[in-house]
Design an enzyme around this catalytic site. Structure first.
Site, PDB file in Angstrom:
ATOM      1  N   GLU A  73     -15.832   4.201 -16.106  1.00 49.74           N
ATOM      2  CA  GLU A  73     -15.294   4.683 -17.380  1.00 49.74           C
ATOM      3  C   GLU A  73     -15.469   3.657 -18.505  1.00 49.74           C
ATOM      4  O   GLU A  73     -14.978   3.864 -19.624  1.00 49.74           O
ATOM      5  CB  GLU A  73     -13.809   5.032 -17.193  1.00 49.74           C
ATOM      6  N   TYR A 119       9.396   5.646 -32.330  1.00 50.40           N
ATOM      7  CA  TYR A 119       8.423   4.703 -31.766  1.00 50.40           C
ATOM      8  C   TYR A 119       7.126   5.395 -31.389  1.00 50.40           C
ATOM      9  O   TYR A 119       6.048   4.809 -31.528  1.00 50.40           O
ATOM     10  CB  TYR A 119       9.035   3.926 -30.598  1.00 50.40           C
TER      11      TYR A 119
HETATM   12 ZN    ZN Z   1      -9.679   7.551 -15.420  1.00 45.78          ZN
END
Ligand code: ZN
Length: 207
Positions: A73, A119
């Site tokens: 990735e 937040y």
């Molecule tokens: Zn992943």
């Protein structure tokens, strides 16, 4: 920051994610950009045990240039860092609650999670849900790069979040805020809720 410091930071953050069960098995990957080099966790490694000398190096085009083979990735990290020149770090996990939200059918793909807390509005802003691609499918690259121009966090469908930051600490902080907001969202499903108004959220939004 020099490369040795970046490597130490990645390993510390990896341990922190793993020991708190924000990643499991050999999932999750982190990167820090040092000049033209992106230091990234290697393929098939557990964030619980990966060491500084085992990290990979890719360039901004996503090409492997040094060290072990990068995460499958890693091309997404390069795409997001190209889109956001002010960012120096990217964190991607399969954290449970964010991954659960990424599997829901009836959500707004342009803005998956409502701004339940200040937040979330401050650290994430709007969160687009990108369509499903098999892990490592480079078809996601162009889309992620385009979406990252306007969003510091993306949620990958049936997969998990990928978050950038001006520092690794900022990216970690935002990823954890996203995961906690996903948890709140799931806890509150089916109940009448009052998220921040668009105006309240817009006043807090990150670039
Ligand atoms: Zn992943």
């Amino acid at each position: 920051m020099n490369e040795a410091e970046a490597r130490a930071e990645i390993v510390a953050a990896a341990r922190s994610l793993f020991t708190r069960s924000l990643t499991h098995g050999s999932t999750g990957n982190l990167s820090v950009r040092v000049g033209e080099r992106i230091i990234v966790t290697p393929t098939g490694s557990s964030l619980g045990v990966v060491e500084a000398h085992e990290l990979s190096v890719i360039d901004l085009a996503g090409r492997h240039i040094d060290g072990a083979a990068p995460s499958k990735e890693a091309f997404l990290h390069a795409a997001i860092l190209r889109a956001r020149p002010e960012a120096t770090a990217v964190v991607h996990t399969h954290s449970t609650h964010s991954a659960a939200v990424s599997c829901l059918a009836d959500v707004d793909d342009d803005n998956v999670l409502p701004p339940l807390t200040a937040y979330f509005a401050m650290r994430i802003g709007t969160l687009p849900l990108l369509p499903y691609f098999a892990p490592g499918d480079s078809g996601l690259e162009e889309l992620a790069e385009r979406k990252a121009h306007d969003h510091l966090a993306l949620l990958l469908r049936n997969h998990g979040p990928i978050v950038s930051g001006r520092s690794l600490a900022a990216a970690m902080d935002a990823l954890e805020e996203l995961e906690e907001t996903a948890k709140l969202f799931l806890l509150l499903r089916g109940q009448s809720t009052r998220p921040l108004s668009p105006d309240e959220a817009a006043r807090l939004a990150p670039r």
